[in-house]
Design an enzyme around this catalytic site. Sequence first.
Site, mmCIF file in Angstrom:
data_model
loop_
_atom_site.group_PDB
_atom_site.id
_atom_site.type_symbol
_atom_site.label_atom_id
_atom_site.label_comp_id
_atom_site.label_asym_id
_atom_site.label_seq_id
_atom_site.Cartn_x
_atom_site.Cartn_y
_atom_site.Cartn_z
ATOM 1 N N ASN A 1 39.936 39.457 49.071
ATOM 2 C CA ASN A 1 41.191 38.779 48.350
ATOM 3 C C ASN A 1 41.018 37.543 47.629
ATOM 4 O OD1 ASN A 1 42.445 41.029 49.289
ATOM 5 N ND2 ASN A 1 43.023 40.316 51.288
ATOM 6 N N HIS B 1 47.726 38.508 42.032
ATOM 7 C CA HIS B 1 48.744 39.537 42.180
ATOM 8 C C HIS B 1 50.109 38.934 41.834
ATOM 9 C CE1 HIS B 1 46.305 42.697 44.521
ATOM 10 N NE2 HIS B 1 46.050 42.801 43.055
ATOM 11 N N ARG C 1 49.768 66.973 53.419
ATOM 12 C CA ARG C 1 49.605 65.964 54.619
ATOM 13 C C ARG C 1 47.905 65.691 54.400
ATOM 14 N NH1 ARG C 1 52.396 69.398 57.987
ATOM 15 N NH2 ARG C 1 54.574 68.550 58.068
ATOM 16 N N ARG D 1 37.106 41.816 55.629
ATOM 17 C CA ARG D 1 37.585 42.505 54.399
ATOM 18 C C ARG D 1 38.704 41.509 53.350
ATOM 19 N NH1 ARG D 1 38.895 48.887 53.174
ATOM 20 N NH2 ARG D 1 39.409 48.625 51.018
ATOM 21 N N LYS E 1 41.248 51.860 49.797
ATOM 22 C CA LYS E 1 42.729 51.800 49.717
ATOM 23 C C LYS E 1 43.203 52.149 48.337
ATOM 24 C CE LYS E 1 42.692 46.664 51.560
ATOM 25 N NZ LYS E 1 42.876 45.594 51.075
ATOM 26 N N LYS F 1 30.486 45.401 48.475
ATOM 27 C CA LYS F 1 31.797 45.730 48.859
ATOM 28 C C LYS F 1 31.863 46.685 50.059
ATOM 29 C CE LYS F 1 36.267 47.333 47.631
ATOM 30 N NZ LYS F 1 37.518 47.177 46.991
ATOM 31 N N GLU G 1 40.863 45.992 57.354
ATOM 32 C CA GLU G 1 41.272 44.518 57.108
ATOM 33 C C GLU G 1 41.644 43.814 58.235
ATOM 34 O OE1 GLU G 1 42.345 44.086 52.905
ATOM 35 O OE2 GLU G 1 43.700 42.619 53.556
ATOM 36 N N GLU H 1 35.558 40.819 39.058
ATOM 37 C CA GLU H 1 35.491 41.217 40.493
ATOM 38 C C GLU H 1 33.968 41.101 40.671
ATOM 39 O OE1 GLU H 1 37.640 41.931 42.408
ATOM 40 O OE2 GLU H 1 39.322 42.764 41.405
ATOM 41 N N HIS I 1 44.283 42.786 35.383
ATOM 42 C CA HIS I 1 43.906 42.374 36.747
ATOM 43 C C HIS I 1 42.565 41.475 36.666
ATOM 44 C CE1 HIS I 1 43.551 42.827 40.801
ATOM 45 N NE2 HIS I 1 42.063 43.077 40.630
ATOM 46 N N HIS J 1 43.063 36.832 44.589
ATOM 47 C CA HIS J 1 44.051 38.080 44.273
ATOM 48 C C HIS J 1 45.571 37.671 44.756
ATOM 49 C CE1 HIS J 1 40.585 40.191 43.558
ATOM 50 N NE2 HIS J 1 41.134 41.291 43.498
#
Length: 342
Positions: free
Chosen positions: A234, A241, A110, A230, A132, A216, A226, A174, A251, A237
């Site tokens: 994207n 993606h 956990r 934030r 993330k 960032k 987000e 990026e 990527h 993206h």
Amino acid sequence: MARNTIDFLFFQATVACHFNTKFASLEKMTDKEKTIIITDEHVFAAHRKKFRGWNTIVLKPGEEYKIQVTVDVIIEQLIAFGADRQSFLVGVGGGVITDITGYVAGIYMRGIRFGLVPTSLLAMVDAAIGGKNGIDIGIYKNMVGLIRQPEWILFDIDFLKSLPLIEWRNGFAEIIKHAAIRDAALFRLLQQQTLTGFRRQPKLLERLIRTNVLIKMKIVTEDEFEKGDRKLLNFGHTLGHAIENQYELSHGQAISIGMTYAALLSEQLTNFKQAISVIDLLERYGLPTRAAFDWKKVEKVLAMDKKKSLVGMQYVILKKIGDAVIHTIPVPELMNHLRNLN
Ligand code: GLY
């Protein structure tokens, strides 16, 4: 003289970024007995000496291994090492390793503590920052995961010596994204410099990495979960993606194509006039800007995108270089626009 360590404050965590720091400092940052490093075969083979004396799990390299089976393999090895709640994980690698380390650290018993040593340019300026993490499910990228911050991130540009050209380009995708959405001065610097120029000037490269981490970190510390700005990260993206795993693009290549379409779409939806500058800059750093795709397949993946709401897709577009906004657009309308840009 810029400070080597900067603390970034999140809601429930502080992340210390150790810039310009040698990997050997790891000895001072974590108890060797309690630490388990996760890396991949490429990084391990290129930097074997650095790992001597550390408990290390070495994974197969590549995005295709950012999957549940790899998580199970890691967990079995952690159990074999006798890892408990006092254990500390260190992910040493590119974006796949930093993502999977954060994810395993979040779920093992956990949740246990972890730190990151990004070894690719992309991981240094993006993947290791923001908390993330997660894994892919089939063609759906990052479908499962959580948001959890590392205790620290160590930046040692020595690792970049073994980085292949394609990976440098991925990182610059990026970096160009950060410039396009937030930093017109960085955009101009990139227009004046070249990839080779940055590779040859370690001080300039250190500064570039630090600037991008700060961009960032400012965004993600202000909006960890987000809800607002934030989402601007994207940029490029959504389409990126949707094509990345279908067409086996890297990527950086995928988001470069995504940013091209987003810049062109921006011209249709706002007063944006600089799509050509964005496209030129991507090409200057060896990134592709166009590709032929099966739009039906793209639509299927977009329909499952995490950025989709009942009203439509939250698409990031540019008002001007350094200034991005979210535009909510129904998926069929978005598809029409994108198809017309082809
Ligand atoms: N791990 C990348 C991010 O949080 O955006």
